[in-house]
Write a protein that holds these residues in place. Structure first.
Motif, PDB file in Angstrom:
ATOM      1  N   SER A  22     -37.485 -20.899 -18.473  1.00 24.90           N
ATOM      2  CA  SER A  22     -36.100 -21.335 -18.654  1.00 24.90           C
ATOM      3  C   SER A  22     -35.934 -22.115 -19.952  1.00 24.90           C
ATOM      4  O   SER A  22     -34.962 -21.945 -20.685  1.00 24.90           O
ATOM      5  N   PHE A  23     -36.915 -22.984 -20.259  1.00 22.87           N
ATOM      6  CA  PHE A  23     -36.863 -23.745 -21.509  1.00 22.87           C
ATOM      7  C   PHE A  23     -37.003 -22.811 -22.705  1.00 22.87           C
ATOM      8  O   PHE A  23     -36.303 -22.967 -23.712  1.00 22.87           O
ATOM      9  N   ASP A  24     -37.921 -21.856 -22.616  1.00 24.58           N
ATOM     10  CA  ASP A  24     -38.122 -20.900 -23.708  1.00 24.58           C
ATOM     11  C   ASP A  24     -36.846 -20.122 -23.995  1.00 24.58           C
ATOM     12  O   ASP A  24     -36.517 -19.839 -25.152  1.00 24.58           O
ATOM     13  N   PHE A  25     -36.126 -19.756 -22.941  1.00 22.66           N
ATOM     14  CA  PHE A  25     -34.900 -18.987 -23.119  1.00 22.66           C
ATOM     15  C   PHE A  25     -33.852 -19.817 -23.863  1.00 22.66           C
ATOM     16  O   PHE A  25     -33.226 -19.342 -24.813  1.00 22.66           O
ATOM     17  N   ILE A  26     -33.675 -21.065 -23.441  1.00 18.64           N
ATOM     18  CA  ILE A  26     -32.698 -21.941 -24.092  1.00 18.64           C
ATOM     19  C   ILE A  26     -33.110 -22.238 -25.528  1.00 18.64           C
ATOM     20  O   ILE A  26     -32.284 -22.211 -26.449  1.00 18.64           O
ATOM     21  N   LEU A  36     -24.373 -19.403 -25.704  1.00 18.62           N
ATOM     22  CA  LEU A  36     -24.722 -19.477 -24.290  1.00 18.62           C
ATOM     23  C   LEU A  36     -26.086 -20.139 -24.143  1.00 18.62           C
ATOM     24  O   LEU A  36     -27.098 -19.582 -24.527  1.00 18.62           O
ATOM     25  N   LEU A  37     -26.071 -21.354 -23.612  1.00 15.82           N
ATOM     26  CA  LEU A  37     -27.313 -22.103 -23.476  1.00 15.82           C
ATOM     27  C   LEU A  37     -27.743 -22.256 -22.029  1.00 15.82           C
ATOM     28  O   LEU A  37     -28.628 -23.036 -21.725  1.00 15.82           O
ATOM     29  N   ASP A  78     -43.355 -11.947 -18.441  1.00 15.82           N
ATOM     30  CA  ASP A  78     -43.851 -11.887 -19.816  1.00 15.82           C
ATOM     31  C   ASP A  78     -43.339 -10.639 -20.530  1.00 15.82           C
ATOM     32  O   ASP A  78     -43.031 -10.674 -21.729  1.00 15.82           O
ATOM     33  N   LEU A  79     -43.252  -9.528 -19.807  1.00 16.44           N
ATOM     34  CA  LEU A  79     -42.757  -8.287 -20.398  1.00 16.44           C
ATOM     35  C   LEU A  79     -41.308  -8.451 -20.831  1.00 16.44           C
ATOM     36  O   LEU A  79     -40.907  -8.005 -21.915  1.00 16.44           O
ATOM     37  N   TYR A  80     -40.519  -9.109 -19.994  1.00 15.76           N
ATOM     38  CA  TYR A  80     -39.116  -9.361 -20.331  1.00 15.76           C
ATOM     39  C   TYR A  80     -39.005 -10.264 -21.556  1.00 15.76           C
ATOM     40  O   TYR A  80     -38.237  -9.978 -22.490  1.00 15.76           O
ATOM     41  N   PHE A  81     -39.790 -11.355 -21.563  1.00 19.28           N
ATOM     42  CA  PHE A  81     -39.701 -12.300 -22.666  1.00 19.28           C
ATOM     43  C   PHE A  81     -40.262 -11.718 -23.956  1.00 19.28           C
ATOM     44  O   PHE A  81     -39.842 -12.079 -25.042  1.00 19.28           O
ATOM     45  N   MET A  88     -45.376 -15.543 -26.463  1.00 19.44           N
ATOM     46  CA  MET A  88     -46.457 -16.325 -27.052  1.00 19.44           C
ATOM     47  C   MET A  88     -47.781 -15.805 -26.509  1.00 19.44           C
ATOM     48  O   MET A  88     -48.033 -15.866 -25.306  1.00 19.44           O
ATOM     49  N   SER A  89     -48.625 -15.288 -27.392  1.00 26.25           N
ATOM     50  CA  SER A  89     -49.860 -14.638 -26.964  1.00 26.25           C
ATOM     51  C   SER A  89     -50.845 -15.604 -26.320  1.00 26.25           C
ATOM     52  O   SER A  89     -51.744 -15.175 -25.602  1.00 26.25           O
ATOM     53  N   CYS A  90     -50.682 -16.922 -26.551  1.00 25.40           N
ATOM     54  CA  CYS A  90     -51.640 -17.875 -25.989  1.00 25.40           C
ATOM     55  C   CYS A  90     -51.551 -17.940 -24.472  1.00 25.40           C
ATOM     56  O   CYS A  90     -52.439 -18.495 -23.822  1.00 25.40           O
TER      57      CYS A  90
END
Length: 326
Positions: A22-26, A36-37, A78-81, A88-90
């Motif tokens: 959720s944080f990554d999306f915002i 849109l946040l 992860d696929l969606y993001f 982030m590969s880490c």
């Protein structure tokens, strides 16, 4: 194996998820200037579903289907993001950890298949490091005039102001020869994982340097993120090399199960009381503790690795001495 299952999912719960979707999306929307946040409902629901699955795995550590479901949920997210937001590969290794739980449990009675899974887990790590080495080699890491690690140090300390233990002193040490040799040392370390493809025994010793690598990043750049899970995975693979790992019996098994059960119940109640806020533990922490929480997680994982390596080394040493003594 119960121990590693417990620690992995415990850290997942305490961290509120290794990756905060959720944080990554915002954050990504903000960088792109989006108006849109608000996090899409499906992302929030998925985070809660992952947390509930993690709690289920804590209660039923040997139910292999739960680990597979947890991995599948992570994989879909992860696929969606990766395609819609940013990836982030880490986080790849920590999110594949449950898949290896499933595979080891699925093949625990088959020695040949179990050995194949063990070696596959080593190669999984090796490929990741080699890919990172190739990526660095194709960038400015080989350029003598570019001190990459020092530039990262400046970026995180002066730019992002990420707290770390050694950065205040190291940022004033500007010897270009030292920092360039540090760059080359990282390349040599990551490239050394190619040896695992020829002899799996090298994995055990290279991971000692991998642990130092992760600890060094934490002390200099202040980045713990999920690298403590990497160290836990190394310990898991090393422990899986010993026969006792699959006996599922420990001298203090009943005590450990009792403690883990009580802790899991307490955390679950806190999760429910917080109205299913996946980051309920982080919200309860004072800021002074929160910013160093990953340092503590790393210290725990380093201790687990040290103990696992010690037991593996003694186990192999006894195997070597046994024919001689007989």
């Amino acid at each position: 194996m119960r121990f590693f299952v417990f620690i992995y999912y415990l850290f997942y719960v305490l961290s509120g998820g290794f990756r905060h979707y959720s944080f990554d999306f915002i954050f990504s929307s903000t960088l792109e200037g989006a108006l849109l946040l608000k996090t899409p409902a499906v992302v929030s629901v998925a985070e809660i579903a992952l947390m509930i699955t993690a709690f289920t795995a804590l209660f039923f550590p040997f139910k292999k289907q739960i680990h597979l479901i947890f991995f599948a949920l992570l994989f879909v997210m992860d696929l969606y993001f990766q395609n819609e937001v940013k990836f982030m590969s880490c986080f790849i290794l920590p999110h594949f950890f449950p898949l290896f739980f499933f595979l080891f449990l699925h093949f625990k009675e088959n020695l040949q298949q179990r050995a194949l899974v063990l070696y596959s887990s080593m190669l999984f790590v090796a490929v990741g490091y080699m890919a990172s080495c190739v990526s660095k080699a194709n960038s400015v890491w080989f350029n003598w005039s570019d001190t990459v690690i020092y530039s990262y140090l400046l970026e995180f300390y002066s730019g992002f102001q990420v707290p770390s233990l050694l950065s205040p002193k190291l940022v004033n040490f500007k010897n270009p020869l030292f920092w360039k040799l540090a760059d080359y040392s990282v390349l040599a370390f990551q490239g050394s994982f190619v040896m695992v493809f020829f002899q799996k025994k090298y994995f055990y010793y290279i991971t000692m340097f991998a642990v130092l690598f992760h600890v060094g990043i934490m002390l200099t750049l202040g980045i713990g993120v999920v690298f403590f899970v990497y160290i836990l995975f190394y310990a898991f693979v090393i422990s899986a090399s010993n026969d006792y790992f699959f006996s599922f019996q420990f001298n203090s098994d009943k005590l450990f199960r009792s403690i883990s059960l009580v802790l899991t119940v307490v955390l679950l109640l806190l999760f429910i009381i917080s109205s299913f806020n996946v980051r309920f533990i982080n919200n309860l922490m004072p800021t002074s503790i929160f910013i160093f929480a990953e340092n503590f997680y790393t210290l725990v994982c380093v201790s687990i690795f040290g103990f696992s390596f010690y037991r593996w080394y003694n186990f192999k040493h006894q195997q070597i001495l046994a024919p001689i003594q007989s």
